[in-house]
Design an enzyme around this catalytic site. Structure first.
Site, PDB file in Angstrom:
ATOM      1  N   ASN A 161     -36.337  -7.181  57.099  1.00 30.13           N
ATOM      2  CA  ASN A 161     -35.559  -6.612  55.998  1.00 30.13           C
ATOM      3  C   ASN A 161     -36.026  -5.198  55.661  1.00 30.13           C
ATOM      4  OD1 ASN A 161     -34.492  -9.155  56.065  1.00 30.13           O
ATOM      5  ND2 ASN A 161     -35.558  -9.862  54.231  1.00 30.13           N
ATOM      6  N   CYS A 178     -35.403  18.719  60.682  1.00 26.55           N
ATOM      7  CA  CYS A 178     -36.767  19.165  60.343  1.00 26.55           C
ATOM      8  C   CYS A 178     -37.680  18.017  59.929  1.00 26.55           C
ATOM      9  CB  CYS A 178     -36.696  20.205  59.221  1.00 26.55           C
ATOM     10  SG  CYS A 178     -36.314  19.482  57.610  1.00 26.55           S
ATOM     11  N   ASN A 210     -34.594 -22.592  55.985  1.00 21.25           N
ATOM     12  CA  ASN A 210     -33.268 -22.032  56.229  1.00 21.25           C
ATOM     13  C   ASN A 210     -32.230 -23.116  55.934  1.00 21.25           C
ATOM     14  OD1 ASN A 210     -30.879 -20.974  57.499  1.00 21.25           O
ATOM     15  ND2 ASN A 210     -32.169 -19.748  58.853  1.00 21.25           N
ATOM     16  N   PRO A 211     -31.113 -22.790  55.311  1.00 21.59           N
ATOM     17  CA  PRO A 211     -30.096 -23.828  55.071  1.00 21.59           C
ATOM     18  C   PRO A 211     -29.477 -24.332  56.371  1.00 21.59           C
ATOM     19  CG  PRO A 211     -29.683 -21.865  53.735  1.00 21.59           C
ATOM     20  CD  PRO A 211     -30.730 -21.501  54.736  1.00 21.59           C
ATOM     21  N   ALA A 232     -34.144 -20.371  50.444  1.00 22.45           N
ATOM     22  CA  ALA A 232     -35.558 -19.978  50.461  1.00 22.45           C
ATOM     23  C   ALA A 232     -36.191 -20.006  49.077  1.00 22.45           C
ATOM     24  CB  ALA A 232     -35.692 -18.587  51.068  1.00 22.45           C
ATOM     25  N   GLY A 289     -35.469 -17.577  56.516  1.00 18.22           N
ATOM     26  CA  GLY A 289     -34.217 -16.833  56.374  1.00 18.22           C
ATOM     27  C   GLY A 289     -33.875 -15.897  57.504  1.00 18.22           C
ATOM     28  N   HIS A 321     -38.149  -3.499  61.040  1.00 12.92           N
ATOM     29  CA  HIS A 321     -36.911  -2.713  61.230  1.00 12.92           C
ATOM     30  C   HIS A 321     -36.858  -1.509  60.286  1.00 12.92           C
ATOM     31  CE1 HIS A 321     -34.895  -6.557  63.007  1.00 12.92           C
ATOM     32  NE2 HIS A 321     -35.602  -5.925  63.900  1.00 12.92           N
ATOM     33  N   ASP A 376     -35.333  -3.912  52.551  1.00 10.06           N
ATOM     34  CA  ASP A 376     -35.091  -3.829  51.093  1.00 10.06           C
ATOM     35  C   ASP A 376     -36.345  -3.609  50.258  1.00 10.06           C
ATOM     36  OD1 ASP A 376     -34.334  -7.378  51.296  1.00 10.06           O
ATOM     37  OD2 ASP A 376     -36.294  -6.421  51.007  1.00 10.06           O
TER      38      ASP A 376
HETATM   39  N1  APR Z   1     -32.347 -18.881  52.084  1.00  6.54           N
HETATM   40  C1  APR Z   1     -32.827 -18.923  53.358  1.00  6.54           C
HETATM   41  N2  APR Z   1     -32.086 -18.607  54.460  1.00  6.54           N
HETATM   42  C2  APR Z   1     -30.794 -18.276  54.244  1.00  6.54           C
HETATM   43  C3  APR Z   1     -30.210 -18.232  52.943  1.00  6.54           C
HETATM   44  C4  APR Z   1     -31.060 -18.552  51.829  1.00  6.54           C
HETATM   45  N3  APR Z   1     -30.615 -18.532  50.582  1.00  6.54           N
HETATM   46  N4  APR Z   1     -28.899 -17.867  53.080  1.00  6.54           N
HETATM   47  C5  APR Z   1     -28.677 -17.690  54.426  1.00  6.54           C
HETATM   48  N5  APR Z   1     -29.805 -17.945  55.110  1.00  6.54           N
HETATM   49  C6  APR Z   1     -30.043 -17.874  56.557  1.00  6.54           C
HETATM   50  C7  APR Z   1     -28.813 -18.045  57.434  1.00  6.54           C
HETATM   51  O1  APR Z   1     -28.577 -19.426  57.709  1.00  6.54           O
HETATM   52  C8  APR Z   1     -29.217 -17.277  58.696  1.00  6.54           C
HETATM   53  O2  APR Z   1     -29.907 -18.136  59.609  1.00  6.54           O
HETATM   54  O3  APR Z   1     -30.542 -16.597  56.828  1.00  6.54           O
HETATM   55  C9  APR Z   1     -30.216 -16.229  58.175  1.00  6.54           C
HETATM   56  C10 APR Z   1     -29.684 -14.817  58.120  1.00  6.54           C
HETATM   57  O4  APR Z   1     -29.488 -14.407  59.444  1.00  6.54           O
HETATM   58  P1  APR Z   1     -29.036 -12.896  59.762  1.00  6.54           P
HETATM   59  O5  APR Z   1     -28.015 -12.480  58.824  1.00  6.54           O
HETATM   60  O6  APR Z   1     -28.754 -12.867  61.227  1.00  6.54           O
HETATM   61  O7  APR Z   1     -30.346 -12.039  59.409  1.00  6.54           O
HETATM   62  P2  APR Z   1     -31.616 -11.693  60.302  1.00  6.54           P
HETATM   63  O8  APR Z   1     -32.039 -12.853  61.122  1.00  6.54           O
HETATM   64  O9  APR Z   1     -32.610 -11.100  59.401  1.00  6.54           O
HETATM   65  O10 APR Z   1     -31.011 -10.548  61.270  1.00  6.54           O
HETATM   66  C11 APR Z   1     -31.893  -9.886  62.143  1.00  6.54           C
HETATM   67  O11 APR Z   1     -30.216  -8.299  62.756  1.00  6.54           O
HETATM   68  O12 APR Z   1     -28.426  -7.201  61.991  1.00  6.54           O
HETATM   69  C12 APR Z   1     -29.703  -7.022  62.373  1.00  6.54           C
HETATM   70  O13 APR Z   1     -31.308  -5.402  61.724  1.00  6.54           O
HETATM   71  C13 APR Z   1     -30.582  -6.492  61.237  1.00  6.54           C
HETATM   72  O14 APR Z   1     -32.790  -7.216  60.562  1.00  6.54           O
HETATM   73  C14 APR Z   1     -31.507  -7.658  60.935  1.00  6.54           C
HETATM   74  C15 APR Z   1     -31.530  -8.421  62.248  1.00  6.54           C
END
Ligand code: APR
Length: 248
Positions: free
Chosen positions: A103, A131, A214-215, A233, A188, A120, A105
């Site tokens: 993330n 520059c 993870n859900p 989470a 997540g 990332h 953020d």
């Molecule tokens: N708590 C926990 N997990 C959750 C929740 C929650 N409230 N809501 C959704 N999720 C899970 C989803 O089920 C999914 O498996 O979080 C995951 C989000 O997956 P992505 O959106 O693919 O995010 P991420 O794995 O971080 O993506 C990796 O891809 O797009 C690029 O650079 C970007 O860092 C990112 C990378």
């Protein structure tokens, strides 16, 4: 789920060196949408057209207008949730050593974690492509896009676009942390995007216990992770921390 909460609390209570790998899902309860799955950003816009370095170099105005400006508004509003606060508490207890996050953020640092590998990059800073002067994102005037440096150069976020390499020091530090942990919390992430998605495998091969929160199941589930606690989470981490407090 409840016995898995107990199991995770027991695993953390007996752990010496915990490392967490986090993805967009950990910030969903802070109001930041994920990239994939239901309500994912990439369901609305094509990542190869808006989040690849080639598309940014080709048309920075478009990428700023459609993707980056919106990210700023969402990240500005976001605050750490119970999952971020739980990881910060685990660090304060001396259990968790490092957070490896995909993330951008900055919510882990806002929650109090001090060793955060931003795999990332981070959205808090923008850099001039001519520059290399840096600007805090909150100070950047977004009324004219793409925003420019005082030298006239175009600004870009210090995030890693698709098509760009992971900073080497982040890669090495993450691999080292994964090799030496005894428990890896994977929270997540859809575990699709490499090389981040291979970090849990490094821990597994080094004998660590891999716990997923993870859900939804991911490609790690039943293959690399020892168990998956299915749930949001924030909610799950809060329950684990409650149990852990009773064990210590
Ligand atoms: N708590 C926990 N997990 C959750 C929740 C929650 N409230 N809501 C959704 N999720 C899970 C989803 O089920 C999914 O498996 O979080 C995951 C989000 O997956 P992505 O959106 O693919 O995010 P991420 O794995 O971080 O993506 C990796 O891809 O797009 C690029 O650079 C970007 O860092 C990112 C990378």
């Amino acid at each position: 789920m409840f016995d898995l909460i107990e199991k995770a609390a027991a695993d953390l209570a007996s752990a010496k060196n915990v490392v967490a790998l986090t993805g967009a899902g950990i910030s969903v309860e802070s109001g930041i949408p994920p990239f994939r799955g239901k309500g994912g950003i990439w369901e609305k816009i094509d990542p190869m057209e808006y989040a690849h370095i080639d598309s940014f170099l080709q048309d920075p105005e478009k990428v700023w207008r459609v993707l980056i400006k919106g990210m700023k508004d969402v990240i500005d509003q976001a605050r750490p949730n119970a999952a971020h606060l739980g990881l910060a508490r685990l660090e304060a207890l001396g259990i968790l050593k490092t957070v490896i996050t995909q993330n951008v953020d900055g919510l882990h640092q806002d929650a109090g974690n001090t060793d955060v590998i931003e795999f990332h990059g981070n959205f808090a800073w923008q850099k001039c492509m001519d520059c290399s002067r840096r600007y805090a994102t909150r100070s950047v005037d977004m009324s004219r896009l793409p925003p420019r440096c005082r030298c006239g150069g175009i600004l870009r976020p210090e995030c890693v676009f698709f098509g760009e390499p992971i900073p080497t020091h982040h890669l090495y530090r993450s691999q080292d942390a994964a090799e030496h942990c005894d428990v890896m919390l994977v929270i997540g992430t859809s575990a699709w995007v490499q090389p981040a998605a291979s970090i849990p495998l490094i821990s597994k091969q080094s004998g660590a216990r891999v716990i997923e929160i993870n859900p939804e199941p991911t490609p790690l589930t039943h293959h690399i992770s020892d168990y998956l606690i299915k749930g949001p989470a924030g909610e799950v981490t809060h329950r684990i921390m409650e149990k852990l407090a009773k064990l210590r």
